[in-house]
Design a protein around this motif. Structure first.
Motif, PDB file in Angstrom:
ATOM      1  N   PRO A 189       0.813  -1.224   0.000  1.00 35.87           N
ATOM      2  CA  PRO A 189       0.000   0.000   0.000  1.00 35.87           C
ATOM      3  C   PRO A 189       0.845   1.273   0.000  1.00 35.87           C
ATOM      4  CG  PRO A 189      -0.896  -1.600   1.544  1.00 35.87           C
ATOM      5  CD  PRO A 189       0.434  -2.129   1.098  1.00 35.87           C
ATOM      6  N   LEU A 190       1.968   1.259   0.714  1.00 32.97           N
ATOM      7  CA  LEU A 190       2.850   2.426   0.728  1.00 32.97           C
ATOM      8  C   LEU A 190       3.437   2.671  -0.655  1.00 32.97           C
ATOM      9  CD1 LEU A 190       4.481   4.657   2.171  1.00 32.97           C
ATOM     10  CD2 LEU A 190       6.213   2.910   2.674  1.00 32.97           C
ATOM     11  N   LEU A 191       3.937   1.619  -1.295  1.00 30.47           N
ATOM     12  CA  LEU A 191       4.555   1.784  -2.613  1.00 30.47           C
ATOM     13  C   LEU A 191       3.536   2.232  -3.649  1.00 30.47           C
ATOM     14  CD1 LEU A 191       6.953  -1.294  -2.688  1.00 30.47           C
ATOM     15  CD2 LEU A 191       7.386   1.028  -1.857  1.00 30.47           C
ATOM     16  N   ASP A 192       2.315   1.721  -3.550  1.00 30.81           N
ATOM     17  CA  ASP A 192       1.267   2.157  -4.475  1.00 30.81           C
ATOM     18  C   ASP A 192       0.940   3.630  -4.269  1.00 30.81           C
ATOM     19  OD1 ASP A 192       1.103  -0.353  -5.593  1.00 30.81           O
ATOM     20  OD2 ASP A 192      -0.646  -0.966  -4.429  1.00 30.81           O
ATOM     21  N   ALA A 193       0.887   4.057  -3.004  1.00 32.69           N
ATOM     22  CA  ALA A 193       0.577   5.457  -2.705  1.00 32.69           C
ATOM     23  C   ALA A 193       1.683   6.373  -3.221  1.00 32.69           C
ATOM     24  CB  ALA A 193       0.388   5.644  -1.200  1.00 32.69           C
ATOM     25  N   ILE A 194       2.929   5.943  -3.097  1.00 32.37           N
ATOM     26  CA  ILE A 194       4.047   6.736  -3.608  1.00 32.37           C
ATOM     27  C   ILE A 194       3.952   6.868  -5.126  1.00 32.37           C
ATOM     28  CG2 ILE A 194       6.554   6.784  -3.915  1.00 32.37           C
ATOM     29  CD1 ILE A 194       6.720   5.336  -1.166  1.00 32.37           C
ATOM     30  N   ALA A 195       3.696   5.749  -5.802  1.00 38.82           N
ATOM     31  CA  ALA A 195       3.578   5.782  -7.266  1.00 38.82           C
ATOM     32  C   ALA A 195       2.453   6.709  -7.704  1.00 38.82           C
ATOM     33  CB  ALA A 195       3.360   4.374  -7.799  1.00 38.82           C
ATOM     34  N   ASP A 196       1.330   6.689  -6.977  1.00 33.69           N
ATOM     35  CA  ASP A 196       0.214   7.572  -7.312  1.00 33.69           C
ATOM     36  C   ASP A 196       0.624   9.042  -7.176  1.00 33.69           C
ATOM     37  OD1 ASP A 196      -1.440   5.445  -7.853  1.00 33.69           O
ATOM     38  OD2 ASP A 196      -2.409   5.448  -5.878  1.00 33.69           O
ATOM     39  N   ARG A 197       1.409   9.340  -6.149  1.00 30.23           N
ATOM     40  CA  ARG A 197       1.849  10.715  -5.920  1.00 30.23           C
ATOM     41  C   ARG A 197       2.843  11.195  -6.974  1.00 30.23           C
ATOM     42  NH1 ARG A 197      -0.752  14.276  -2.546  1.00 30.23           N
ATOM     43  NH2 ARG A 197      -1.683  13.115  -0.818  1.00 30.23           N
ATOM     44  N   MET A 198       3.484  10.256  -7.660  1.00 31.12           N
ATOM     45  CA  MET A 198       4.575  10.623  -8.558  1.00 31.12           C
ATOM     46  C   MET A 198       4.207  10.505 -10.035  1.00 31.12           C
ATOM     47  SD  MET A 198       7.953   9.207  -6.564  1.00 31.12           S
ATOM     48  CE  MET A 198       9.012   9.974  -7.807  1.00 31.12           C
ATOM     49  N   HIS A 199       2.930  10.516 -10.342  1.00 29.31           N
ATOM     50  CA  HIS A 199       2.507  10.406 -11.745  1.00 29.31           C
ATOM     51  C   HIS A 199       3.120  11.492 -12.620  1.00 29.31           C
ATOM     52  CE1 HIS A 199      -0.048   6.997 -11.978  1.00 29.31           C
ATOM     53  NE2 HIS A 199      -0.922   7.415 -11.087  1.00 29.31           N
ATOM     54  N   ASP A 200       3.309  12.690 -12.052  1.00 31.09           N
ATOM     55  CA  ASP A 200       3.797  13.815 -12.848  1.00 31.09           C
ATOM     56  C   ASP A 200       5.317  13.958 -12.813  1.00 31.09           C
ATOM     57  OD1 ASP A 200       1.182  14.479 -13.513  1.00 31.09           O
ATOM     58  OD2 ASP A 200       0.945  15.787 -11.773  1.00 31.09           O
ATOM     59  N   TRP A 201       5.999  13.076 -12.105  1.00 33.17           N
ATOM     60  CA  TRP A 201       7.467  13.152 -12.045  1.00 33.17           C
ATOM     61  C   TRP A 201       8.059  12.604 -13.348  1.00 33.17           C
ATOM     62  CZ3 TRP A 201      11.028  13.813  -7.633  1.00 33.17           C
ATOM     63  CH2 TRP A 201      10.409  14.410  -6.530  1.00 33.17           C
TER      64      TRP A 201
END
Length: 311
Positions: A189-201
């Motif tokens: 869940p943490l890694l998925d949340a990080i990936a979601d936050r970084m869509h624009d990176w």
């Protein structure tokens, strides 16, 4: 190789560290931050643990191990049966979570995911890079190696969930930055949340390591042919069997460990054909390159009748 457990230490509730040294006083093999080793335990158990010591120390390796009562038995074996003075068998280090050079890093760890991050922080510090760490866990007593991290002051943010809630990913990640690399390890869940936050990176800014498979669905699909090129053997992989299993049945020697697509032991060069990648090791660009695959879970892509492998 055979190693002696020189020290066993309680690091937090449910977390121990093992310090391993060579039985013959030889130098240990080189490794780089992000590497892990296999421990070969009794009853055929093989488990992967990240190295969390200093890569420059060729005399000792340290592992951090979480007890997982609902796991597959590896950590229970380590906790109950391995003690200082015991001899264990281990593989040489492998690294599918390599630290790329950068001027700035954001490190994010959840629980036992702190282990591969520790040597990364040491490397970043020696290189003079800017870095911060966001470290979350269920509670302060369950979070290992916080004393080691205290030397870094406010560059480290400790976030026990029972006191402060979930890690502040929005604050840690902020705005996209092409000069910053993000390394994360922890629960899904943490890694998925990080990936979601970084869509624009920018593409390639995020590297993650998973201790559990990205998907628990069985690796099934259509039948296809596989040619083990170096062995001169061609075999059929049926819908309900893996390439790895078929290779073993055909007498082809293959390195393997987890059979879940998380450790990278069975990585095999793909000479021809298109793979459907189901592993949790290769990055998106590495999967798109179609030059290797993890044969314990990955298969031929739909419409690809044959894979030619360097085995």
């Amino acid at each position: 190789m055979h190693l002696i457990i020189a020290e066993r230490r309680d690091e937090a509730d449910g977390v121990i560290s093992l310090v391993l040294t060579p039985v013959d006083n030889r130098e240990l093999p080189d490794w780089t931050p992000g590497a892990h080793i296999d421990l070969f335990l009794d009853d055929g158990l093989v488990r992967q643990y990240s190295l969390c010591s200093d890569p420059g120390d060729r005399d000792r390796w340290r592992l951090g191990i979480l007890r997982e009562p609902r796991g597959r038995g590896g950590s229970e074996h380590v906790f109950d049966k391995l003690h200082a003075g015991d001899i264990v068998e281990a593989s040489e280090p492998r690294n599918h979570f390599e630290l790329r050079e950068s001027a700035r890093y954001i490190f994010i760890a959840g629980g036992i995911g702190i282990t591969p991050i520790l040597p990364m922080i040491g490397h970043a510090e020696r290189a003079g890079a800017q870095w911060t760490l966001l470290y979350g866990g269920r509670g302060r007593r369950s979070m290992a190696f916080t004393n080691q991290l205290s030397r870094y002051g406010d560059r480290v943010t400790i976030t026990p969930e029972d006191e402060l809630g979930l890690p502040d990913l929005a604050g840690a990640l902020g705005s996209p930055d092409e000069k910053t690399l993000v390394y994360a390890c922890g629960p899904e869940p943490l890694l998925d949340a990080i990936a979601d936050r970084m869509h624009d990176w920018p593409a390639g800014s995020l590297r993650t390591e998973r201790f559990t498979p990205r998907s628990t669905e069985p690796a099934i699909g259509q039948s296809f042919q596989v040619e083990f090129h170096a062995s001169g053997i061609t075999a059929t992989v049926p819908p309900d069997r893996s390439i790895l299993t078929v290779a073993e049945e055909a007498g082809v020697i293959v390195d393997w460990s987890c059979r879940e697509g998380t450790c990278g032991s069975c990585e095999t060069a793909l000479l021809d054909g298109t793979a459907e990648h189901r592993d949790s090791v290769l990055t998106g660009p590495e999967q798109q390159a179609q030059d290797c695959m993890m044969i314990c879970v990955s298969r031929a892509a739909p419409g690809c009748p044959l894979l030619r492998l360097d085995l």
